[in-house]
Design an enzyme around this catalytic site. Sequence first.
Site, mmCIF file in Angstrom:
data_model
loop_
_atom_site.group_PDB
_atom_site.id
_atom_site.type_symbol
_atom_site.label_atom_id
_atom_site.label_comp_id
_atom_site.label_asym_id
_atom_site.label_seq_id
_atom_site.Cartn_x
_atom_site.Cartn_y
_atom_site.Cartn_z
ATOM 1 N N HIS A 79 0.806 -1.217 0.000
ATOM 2 C CA HIS A 79 0.000 0.000 0.000
ATOM 3 C C HIS A 79 0.840 1.269 0.000
ATOM 4 C CE1 HIS A 79 0.525 -0.029 4.480
ATOM 5 N NE2 HIS A 79 0.468 1.268 4.311
ATOM 6 N N ASP A 137 -0.287 -7.635 1.621
ATOM 7 C CA ASP A 137 0.187 -6.247 1.639
ATOM 8 C C ASP A 137 1.718 -6.256 1.733
ATOM 9 O OD1 ASP A 137 0.391 -3.526 1.742
ATOM 10 O OD2 ASP A 137 -0.396 -3.314 3.785
ATOM 11 N N SER A 247 4.435 2.470 8.117
ATOM 12 C CA SER A 247 3.940 1.597 7.056
ATOM 13 C C SER A 247 5.089 1.064 6.220
ATOM 14 C CB SER A 247 2.972 2.352 6.141
ATOM 15 O OG SER A 247 1.709 2.459 6.726
#
Length: 303
Positions: A79, A137, A247
């Site tokens: 992502h 992911d 992230s």
Amino acid sequence: TKTYRKQGKSLQYVLFWNKSVFHGENAVLGEFPWAALLGTERILNQWDNRRKKWVNKSEKLYHCGGTLINTWYVLTAAHCHTEKTKIVEVVLGEWDVLTDPDCPLGEGGCDNPRVQRKEVEDVIVHRGYVNKTGPNDIALIKMKTEVLLNAFVQFGCLPLPEYKFQFHNPEFRDATVVGWGRSSNELLTKEDLIYHGLSENKLQKGNVLIRSMSECRKTNPTKEIHSSQLCASGEAGTGTSSCHGDSGGGLFINSNQYPGQSQGNVHVQVGVVSYGERLCGDSPGVYTRVDQFIPWIRENIRR
């Protein structure tokens, strides 16, 4: 925007939300030499006072993290690379984003290596990835030029299946999450912004506990938690978790003894930071399980 000065150059800094270590602390210089900062570019319409007109200007924003796994590739979250936020730069050997080179606390200068900024040749997103709250992911970044290893740039260790350690069932084990950025639930203002989208200038680390799948599913009732994911957090409401800035960064456990380690590295990456709830620390963060993707990683780093 807000203007800062670094080494005699005026730079514009732009607010950009990302994920970071909540209730963390400063990492030691060189403690996580595989930690990478990932940069994207945004085109901003700014007033040019000299030319007396609005002009488009490209700004570099550091929105995600990653882990160096060999001299060409960095492991991160899928992502982190989208149509709006394409990864265009990898920064390695970084610790304090306000200094280059980084020097031990209290020293006015040193001859440590400078950070390495690498252009991106390709980003390989797992073909099973749909969105950040789903499975798969995970992504690999191939750099245009090879990384030069030194004391502050080293490989992260992966949980390879040929080593019979308990990295493939890490529930209830202590772990460490690392990243730059937000370290509390206070809302940021432009004045809080330090460096191109980051809200902490030094790399942060935080201790967490890897939770059971049953607890993870109970505390994330609106999400489907898959077997290729992990959950981890500190004590509810007061402990550490991944939050806005981490992230794509890594979740690591202490291996004690692990083949192929270098520079005293005793960490093995078991997770990639994927997502968490809006208020950091309220529930376990969700991570992509690295051991489930070792065949995929091996296949794609041969490209």
